[in-house]
Design a protein around this motif. Structure first.
Motif, PDB file in Angstrom:
ATOM      1  N   TYR A 444       0.676  -1.283   0.076  1.00 30.64           N
ATOM      2  CA  TYR A 444       0.133  -0.098   0.192  1.00 30.64           C
ATOM      3  C   TYR A 444       0.854   1.355  -0.220  1.00 30.64           C
ATOM      4  O   TYR A 444       0.676   2.217  -0.735  1.00 30.64           O
ATOM      5  CB  TYR A 444      -0.810   0.032   1.046  1.00 30.64           C
ATOM      6  N   GLU A 445       1.965   1.204   0.854  1.00 29.09           N
ATOM      7  CA  GLU A 445       2.675   2.409   0.911  1.00 29.09           C
ATOM      8  C   GLU A 445       3.422   2.611  -0.545  1.00 29.09           C
ATOM      9  O   GLU A 445       3.430   3.932  -0.963  1.00 29.09           O
ATOM     10  CB  GLU A 445       3.945   2.219   1.818  1.00 29.09           C
ATOM     11  N   LEU A 446       3.850   1.720  -1.086  1.00 25.57           N
ATOM     12  CA  LEU A 446       4.515   1.752  -2.635  1.00 25.57           C
ATOM     13  C   LEU A 446       3.580   2.332  -3.514  1.00 25.57           C
ATOM     14  O   LEU A 446       3.669   3.389  -4.178  1.00 25.57           O
ATOM     15  CB  LEU A 446       4.952   0.467  -3.049  1.00 25.57           C
ATOM     16  N   GLN A 447       2.315   1.909  -3.493  1.00 28.43           N
ATOM     17  CA  GLN A 447       1.201   2.287  -4.366  1.00 28.43           C
ATOM     18  C   GLN A 447       0.890   3.690  -4.067  1.00 28.43           C
ATOM     19  O   GLN A 447       0.891   4.569  -5.197  1.00 28.43           O
ATOM     20  CB  GLN A 447       0.194   1.825  -4.176  1.00 28.43           C
ATOM     21  N   GLN A 448       0.951   4.297  -2.994  1.00 31.93           N
ATOM     22  CA  GLN A 448       0.699   5.589  -2.633  1.00 31.93           C
ATOM     23  C   GLN A 448       1.805   6.342  -3.096  1.00 31.93           C
ATOM     24  O   GLN A 448       1.663   7.636  -3.418  1.00 31.93           O
ATOM     25  CB  GLN A 448       0.527   5.841  -1.061  1.00 31.93           C
ATOM     26  N   GLU A 449       3.141   5.960  -3.061  1.00 34.22           N
ATOM     27  CA  GLU A 449       4.137   6.782  -3.652  1.00 34.22           C
ATOM     28  C   GLU A 449       4.072   6.896  -5.174  1.00 34.22           C
ATOM     29  O   GLU A 449       4.329   7.754  -5.644  1.00 34.22           O
ATOM     30  CB  GLU A 449       5.415   5.985  -3.251  1.00 34.22           C
ATOM     31  N   ILE A 450       3.503   5.970  -5.614  1.00 34.47           N
ATOM     32  CA  ILE A 450       3.487   6.029  -7.055  1.00 34.47           C
ATOM     33  C   ILE A 450       2.244   6.776  -7.488  1.00 34.47           C
ATOM     34  O   ILE A 450       2.513   7.688  -8.446  1.00 34.47           O
ATOM     35  CB  ILE A 450       3.211   4.528  -7.644  1.00 34.47           C
ATOM     36  N   ASP A 451       1.114   6.654  -6.753  1.00 29.17           N
ATOM     37  CA  ASP A 451      -0.030   7.572  -7.331  1.00 29.17           C
ATOM     38  C   ASP A 451       0.191   8.913  -6.955  1.00 29.17           C
ATOM     39  O   ASP A 451      -0.147   9.748  -7.690  1.00 29.17           O
ATOM     40  CB  ASP A 451      -1.262   7.155  -6.130  1.00 29.17           C
ATOM     41  N   SER A 452       1.424   9.352  -5.804  1.00 29.23           N
ATOM     42  CA  SER A 452       1.487  10.760  -5.641  1.00 29.23           C
ATOM     43  C   SER A 452       2.477  11.388  -6.719  1.00 29.23           C
ATOM     44  O   SER A 452       2.755  12.234  -6.691  1.00 29.23           O
ATOM     45  CB  SER A 452       2.069  11.048  -4.180  1.00 29.23           C
ATOM     46  N   GLY A 453       2.954  10.320  -7.499  1.00 30.00           N
ATOM     47  CA  GLY A 453       4.062  10.917  -8.187  1.00 30.00           C
ATOM     48  C   GLY A 453       5.348  10.926  -7.864  1.00 30.00           C
ATOM     49  O   GLY A 453       6.336  11.103  -8.587  1.00 30.00           O
TER      50      GLY A 453
END
Lengths: 552, 140
Positions: A444-453
């Protein structure tokens, strides 16, 4: 103000000052797993006893590789995972791969086969032959390896919940060709703990599943000296979104748990440990992956030698297969995946892998086409024959950064070992959802980093223009499912039903007895043409089924 | 807090139909929707179409997210949509995520699937879609 004469500062201090004079790019300088990365590593980052920790290839603790000659002696095995449709179709793909220079076979089974359902089960509808080959009976297994000398070619089978059944099928299929189990070389994945942790294809609750696995390891240690009865796998743990350290720690802890169980059953560690093998992911963070493989070898050697007292140096060796990261592939601009896969494969090679699967660029969209698979294989051949990286052993050994990262990831793995031990060991930790929760948090943390750019994925959250081209895709044949059900029915109609029924009754009886090894009974069931679904059902009558309480 | 106030009443069933065990995406989406203030019911793995529709009915869901990476979407999705219709449910927003080839998307939409999200879709896009699609429905 008088300027400090340069001669009073160490070269390192001078560098630091000059470095700090330049503003850094505003990006996270962390690995894919979130470990901070320093701008520079020097000799000061190596451990005190670096000569012992790094060592030499083929020597304890094997940081630099398990063999003294590594790729100077023999290249890694290029082993592309394949399987789709019927046994006959997959057999054709196997011949195609062998004809194009592949040196070992790797078998992907379809979802019903992985979950222990026959192709005619209502639960199998739409899934037969989709993600792998459909195998219902020993007859399918025989067709799968038709025209291939099983005494010569090593065969890998990726199956876990029903692994013991598929191994019985393989042994009987070979027996019918006149090849005894003693001559069979290859690997069956059979790593059941990581199913509950990450891959989620199971047939039975954890405890009986551990027993069946133990039965198989024990039987193989007596009957199949060339066979790897388990491939302890981090691949799926990583695909489920774990960090590199989690992949390393959970995988090795699974492996140590299997060793513990086998020793508790009375096996001598040196009788089976040399046949244990591993399977890791190769993600896109190049150096982190290389460090992970090097740390894995060192931890395994230490634990087997020091904790389990293994005397045979072969028991200390962590030999592993690598597959590039499916999860790193993007559906957007799929040709970019060729590049990702090449870099990941190179990490596997520089990490000293024994065999390698390179993903095809179209796999975020569908099963790969034949052309895409050939390109993936060619990628390995370019690394092996053109780049020169296989000319010297462990070319990154002694790199300040790689050695420091190796130490760091090793320390993180031990922290996880301690936490798992506090929870009562890996089986208890898995039942308590501990690794599952750690992985869900990391993903989830990695996905948030990707989603935030903050973390760039090319073609997905940056450089997104120009994704109009259509990629040619593999299409499954809808008639295949019917054909498979017909073949299964033909086997059922042609067999001695009373013999099949009686072998299943005996299996059920043995399953109900603690301490009976189920392998010989599974082989008997196979000889009577019992189907996979029937065998799994017989065992579930005794053991029950497994239902997960998911965490997210 | 606008996101939370506009989405807190949305009830979403995130479901894994079929035998596929790939649950990274489903769990990330479930958590992202929950963090955005929605009520999320995650079915867990290996659900039959019947079980999923039963959950939708029992939970009185506004939307459903089906996660399929096994290639079985053209068998499973039509079955789920048919079962929903048979129950007289026509106002639940059905979305699909996973490895869905582009050629299959128009067919899925024809069946009544409101949106298909393929690998790489940002979670915010999914949140935004659900907020607007659920908000656009006829009031119940």
């Amino acid at each position: 103000m008088a300027k400090t004469p340069a001669s009073d500062e160490s070269p390192e201090q001078q560098w630091r000052k000059a470095f700090e004079a330049t503003p850094e790019r505003d990006v996270p300088f962390t690995t894919l797993s979130g470990t901070p990365v320093e701008p520079l590593y020097t000799e000061a980052d190596l451990p005190q006893d670096s000569a012992e920790q790094i060592g030499l290839p083929g020597q304890y603790p094997f940081t630099r590789g398990v063999y003294p000659s590594m790729y100077r002696g023999r290249l890694w095995t290029m082993r592309q995972f394949a399987g789709f449709g019927s046994a006959e179709e997959t057999n054709e793909r196997f011949h195609y791969l062998l004809d194009h220079g592949q040196t070992g076979l790797s078998t992907a089974f379809d979802m019903p086969s992985l979950m222990g359902h026959d192709s005619d089960s209502p639960l199998s509808l739409g899934e037969v032959g989709r993600e792998g080959v459909a195998v219902d009976t020993v007859e399918d297994m025989t067709t799968l390896y038709k025209g291939i000398d099983l005494g010569e070619v090593s065969v890998s089978m990726t199956i876990n919940g029903p692994a013991a059944i598929m191994l019985a099928y393989y042994v009987v299929a070979a027996e019918r060709k006149g090849v005894p189990p003693q001559q069979l070389a290859g690997t069956i994945q059979a790593d059941i703990l990581k199913e509950y942790i990450a891959q989620k294809e199971w047939c039975f609750p954890i405890d009986p599943a551990m027993r069946i696995m133990g039965d198989m390891i024990e039987w193989c240690s007596q009957q199949m000296p060339r066979w790897h009865p388990v491939s302890i796998s981090g691949y799926h743990i990583r695909e489920a979104g774990s960090t590199a350290a989690q992949e390393l720690a959970f995988t090795l802890k699974d492996g140590l748990t299997y060793v513990e169980q086998a020793v508790e059953r009375g096996l001598d560690v040196d009788d089976f440990a040399p046949r244990l093998s591993f399977f890791f992911n190769a993600q896109i963070d190049f150096f982190e992956e290389i460090a992970k493989y090097r740390a894995a070898r060192r931890i395994w050697a230490r634990e087997l030698k020091e904790t389990f007292g293994a005397k045979n140096p072969k028991s200390w060796l962590m030999r592993f297969h690598t597959q590039t990261a499916g999860v790193s592939l993007t559906a957007q601009q799929p040709l970019n995946n060729v590049v990702r896969t090449a870099i990941e494969a190179l990490a596997g090679v520089l990490g000293g892998t024994q065999s390698l699967h390179t993903n095809s660029y179209d796999e975020a969209l569908a099963l790969p086409t034949e052309d895409a698979v050939r390109l993936a294989l060619r990628t390995q051949q370019i690394i092996a024959d053109e780049t020169g990286v296989a000319s010297t052993i462990d070319p990154l050994g002694g790199s300040y950064f790689v050695e420091a990262l190796t130490d760091k990831i090793e320390a993180e793995a031990y922290e996880y070992f301690n936490k798992i031990d506090e929870l009562g060991g890996m089986v208890a930790a898995v039942k308590a959802n501990y690794p599952q929760r750690e992985i869900a948090d990391a993903s989830y943390e990695l996905q948030q980093e990707i989603d935030s750019g903050r973390r760039v994925v090319v073609g997905v959250n940056a450089y997104t223009e120009g994704d109009e081209e259509q990629t040619p895709l593999h299409r499954s044949d809808p008639a295949m499912e019917r054909g498979q059900v017909d073949r299964l029915n033909a086997v059922r109609a042609g067999r001695d039903s009373a013999a099949a029924e009686s072998s299943l009754v005996k299996l059920r009886e043995a399953a109900a007895q603690e301490g009976a090894n189920l392998m010989p009974l599974l082989i008997d069931c196979t000889r009577t043409d019992a189907s996979e679904g029937e065998i799994v059902q017989a065992l579930q009558d005794v053991f029950g089924k497994y239902t997960e309480s998911p965490v997210f | 807090m606008t996101a939370a106030t506009s989405t807190q009443k949305i009830r979403v069933v995130v479901a894994k139909p079929g035998l596929d065990g790939h649950d990274r995406g489903a769990k990330i989406i479930a958590r992202a929707l929950r963090d955005a203030g929605m009520e999320v019911i995650y079915t867990g793995l290996h659900q039959t179409p019947e079980q999923i529709v039963e959950t939708v009915v029992q939970e009185d869901a506004d939307a459903i997210g089906l996660s399929i990476l096994s290639g079985a979407h053209m068998t499973l999705v039509p079955k789920i949509v048919d079962l929903l219709r048979a129950q007289g449910i026509d106002d639940v927003v059905v979305t699909v995520g996973g490895t869905i080839p582009a050629d299959d998307i128009p067919q899925l939409k024809e069946l009544g699937v409101a949106a298909v999200f393929t690998p790489g879709a940002p979670t915010q896009a999914i949140i935004d879609f659900l907020v607007s699609a659920v908000g656009d429905r006829e009031p119940r």
